[in-house]
Design an enzyme around this catalytic site. Structure first.
Site, PDB file in Angstrom:
ATOM      1  N   ASN A 146     -11.639  -3.631  11.636  1.00 61.99           N
ATOM      2  CA  ASN A 146     -10.530  -4.683  11.420  1.00 61.99           C
ATOM      3  C   ASN A 146     -11.094  -6.420  11.113  1.00 61.99           C
ATOM      4  O   ASN A 146     -10.914  -6.984  10.073  1.00 61.99           O
ATOM      5  CB  ASN A 146      -9.384  -4.271  12.096  1.00 61.99           C
ATOM      6  CG  ASN A 146      -9.871  -4.696  13.572  1.00 61.99           C
ATOM      7  OD1 ASN A 146     -10.344  -4.778  14.136  1.00 61.99           O
ATOM      8  ND2 ASN A 146      -8.347  -5.187  13.910  1.00 61.99           N
ATOM      9  N   GLU A 244     -10.065  -2.893  24.911  1.00 63.04           N
ATOM     10  CA  GLU A 244      -8.593  -3.443  24.141  1.00 63.04           C
ATOM     11  C   GLU A 244      -9.073  -2.601  23.335  1.00 63.04           C
ATOM     12  O   GLU A 244      -8.958  -2.416  22.420  1.00 63.04           O
ATOM     13  CB  GLU A 244      -9.649  -4.636  23.421  1.00 63.04           C
ATOM     14  CG  GLU A 244      -8.883  -5.997  22.840  1.00 63.04           C
ATOM     15  CD  GLU A 244      -7.879  -6.089  21.745  1.00 63.04           C
ATOM     16  OE1 GLU A 244      -7.310  -4.829  21.746  1.00 63.04           O
ATOM     17  OE2 GLU A 244      -8.465  -6.095  21.076  1.00 63.04           O
ATOM     18  N   CYS A 278      -5.679  -6.543  15.868  1.00 62.86           N
ATOM     19  CA  CYS A 278      -4.637  -5.605  17.028  1.00 62.86           C
ATOM     20  C   CYS A 278      -3.087  -7.183  17.281  1.00 62.86           C
ATOM     21  O   CYS A 278      -2.475  -6.712  18.263  1.00 62.86           O
ATOM     22  CB  CYS A 278      -5.532  -6.190  18.097  1.00 62.86           C
ATOM     23  SG  CYS A 278      -7.428  -6.792  18.104  1.00 62.86           S
ATOM     24  N   GLU A 451     -12.184 -10.157  26.924  1.00 58.27           N
ATOM     25  CA  GLU A 451     -12.816 -10.846  26.457  1.00 58.27           C
ATOM     26  C   GLU A 451     -13.033 -12.026  26.187  1.00 58.27           C
ATOM     27  O   GLU A 451     -11.719 -13.115  26.637  1.00 58.27           O
ATOM     28  CB  GLU A 451     -13.115 -10.103  24.771  1.00 58.27           C
ATOM     29  CG  GLU A 451     -13.680  -8.663  25.121  1.00 58.27           C
ATOM     30  CD  GLU A 451     -13.826  -8.289  23.847  1.00 58.27           C
ATOM     31  OE1 GLU A 451     -12.819  -7.979  22.861  1.00 58.27           O
ATOM     32  OE2 GLU A 451     -14.751  -7.497  23.676  1.00 58.27           O
TER      33      GLU A 451
END
Ligand code: NDP
Length: 470
Positions: A146, A244, A278, A451
């Site tokens: 993505n 994630e 996300c 992150e």
């Protein structure tokens, strides 16, 4: 294109190849090696060999190579962004932002390289304890399709700055831009083996990385089921794991919110990257007093999203990245078609490309799966609520906890959202954007680890304590 292993461009040991197609036209845009276990073995060997030399470089010297790479990426932003549109499908403006964002992340970590140091503790009884921050060794980065370039930056930046070496596995549908950036790392002077890129299917290349005993950390972004499997497998060899795993981000619109701004934020937050982000806005909870006006504004703004090939100037939303994603979106809408009100969209245009119209749903039953599961595409449900208590309870009612936002002018309500929404990131009067300084990751099933920020740098090092008695 070929894979990057030990500073050289390689075909797969098996000779296999995979095609990359343009999701807007279904034309072939590239061919990459279909790597396997042997290729992963060679890449991990190269990364292991490069470890001690890279870790021994003064951090500032490592930072200089990252700065040089970022400069080369900025010089080539046009070529890289067009390549990203061709393999991923997003509009050129978004692809350009993503490539620039990648350069920004490298610059951010390069800047932090001079602040890597440990601690010293005086115990009196046992003398001084020196705490060093050591790199972990070989790290694996497993990347989704993505935001393939940005997410690669979120892994490469802190890993390399902290003195680790890395093997990256891009998603099978989006390997091209990552490989092109690998070439710029070499041109910037990155020593052979510090960054390796192995293309190939997750079940073979990904699996081989997660099981390899020399890999000390796996940083994974993708689907919950794959993430759970990665964590279980990585535990067999005691790796560090960061996951994630997406979200079902709620957006709460209070009755005092600026409705124009909130509606624009909802449309941009949902239809950016064709809804495949996300931290996209995935559910809206709007106070009933303003719900009708909000729905009108949102419908108007959603209809303004022209869809088409991301290289065309007028286009604001490209196709979904792949056939499976399109099928899932069609199924989500079909599932509620009889009971929901479709305010706009709800169909797939005729012709080539994985396109789906930007879609708004209202009048859904509270137990509709679209309100509890992550929907990775351009579909946004809007739900009316009576007050903030009801909104917060509904917002927290899923297993996810990546992002959430509250839109209000009332400081008390904003503070309530910040405290009570179960999420790794809470935005007030904005949604979706994640600058490199932001620690990024979720709570609950959205994953573990963070992150970005100095926080990610911490997670690519481990402490070594030295107790020295004179
Ligand atoms: P996956 O989890 O399947 O893929 C993500 C990455 O993991 C890809 O590089 C994939 O490789 C790799 N992979 C697949 N299987 C394994 C394995 N056994 N071991 C190690 N690595 C593996 O996600 P999908 O691409 O299938 O996307 C499905 C859903 O995941 C989306 O609908 C969305 O809900 C979520 N998602 C969330 C993202 C986020 O940013 N949080 C990003 C992308 C997806 P390969 O491409 O070769 O299969």
């Amino acid at each position: 294109m070929k894979m990057l292993i030990g500073g050289e461009w390689k075909t797969a040991a098996s000779g296999g190849e995979m095609e990359v197609i343009n999701p807007a036209t279904w034309e072939k845009v590239g061919v990459v090696p279909q790597g396997g276990q042997d290729d992963v073995g060679a890449a991990v060997d190269a990364a292991s060999e490069a470890c001690s030399g890279w870790a021994a470089l003064p951090p500032v010297e490592r930072g200089k190579i990252l700065f040089r790479t970022a400069a080369l990426v900025r010089e080539e932003v046009g070529r890289l962004a067009a390549m990203l549109v061709a393999e991923q499908g997003k509009p050129l403006r978004e692809a350009t932002d993503e490539v620039r964002g990648f350069a920004h992340v490298l610059e951010y970590y390069a800047g932090l390289s001079s602040s890597l140091y440990g601690e010293s503790i005086n115990t009196r009884l046992y003398g001084r304890i020196i705490v060093e921050k050591r790199p972990l060794g070989v790290c694996a980065g497993i990347i989704p399709w993505n935001m393939p370039v940005m997410i690669a930056g979120w892994k490469i930046g802190p890993a390399l700055t902290a003195g680790n070496t890395m093997v990256l596995k891009p998603a099978s549908t989006t390997p091209l831009t990552t490989l092109a950036i690998g070439d710029l790392f070499l041109k910037a002077g990155l020593p052979a083996g510090v960054l390796n890129i192995v293309t190939g299917p997750g079940e073979t290349v990904g699996e081989a990385l997660v099981t390899h005993p020399e890999v000390r950390k796996v940083s994974f972004t993708g689907e919950i089921g794959t993430g759970r499997h990665v964590a279980e497998t990585a535990a067999q060899t005691m790796k560090h794991v960061s996951l994630e795993l997406g979200g079902s981000d709620p957006m709460i619109v209070c009755d005092d919110a600026d409705l124009e701004v909130a509606a624009a934020g909802a449309a941009a937050g949902r239809f950016y990257n064709c809804g495949q982000t996300c931290t996209a806005v995935k559910r809206v909870y709007v106070f009933s007093e303003v719900a009708e006006r909000f729905r009108e504004l949102l419908t108007e703004k959603t209809r303004a999203f022209t869809i088409g090939n991301g290289m065309e100037k007028r286009v604001r939303m490209g196709p979904l990245n792949n056939a499976a994603g399109l099928e899932r979106i069609e199924a989500v809408v079909e599932d509620v078609r009889d009971e929901a009100e479709i305010l706009t969209g709800g169909t797939r245009p005729e012709g080539k490309g994985f396109f789906y119209e930007p879609t708004l749903l209202a009048g859904l039953p509270a137990d509709a799966p679209v309100l509890s599961e992550e929907v990775f595409g351009p579909v946004l449900p809007v739900v009316e609520v009576e007050d903030l208590d009801e909104a917060v309870e509904a917002a927290n009612s899923t297993r996810y906890g990546l992002g959430a936002s509250i839109w209000t002018k009332d400081l008390g309500r904003a503070e309530r959202g910040c405290q009570d929404l179960e999420a790794g990131i809470v935005w007030v009067n904005q949604h979706i954007k994640v600058p490199p300084e932001t620690p990024f990751g979720g709570v609950k099933w959205s994953g573990t680890g963070r992150e970005n920020g100095v926080h990610a740098l911490e997670r690519y090092t481990e402490e070594k304590a030295l107790l020295i008695r004179p």
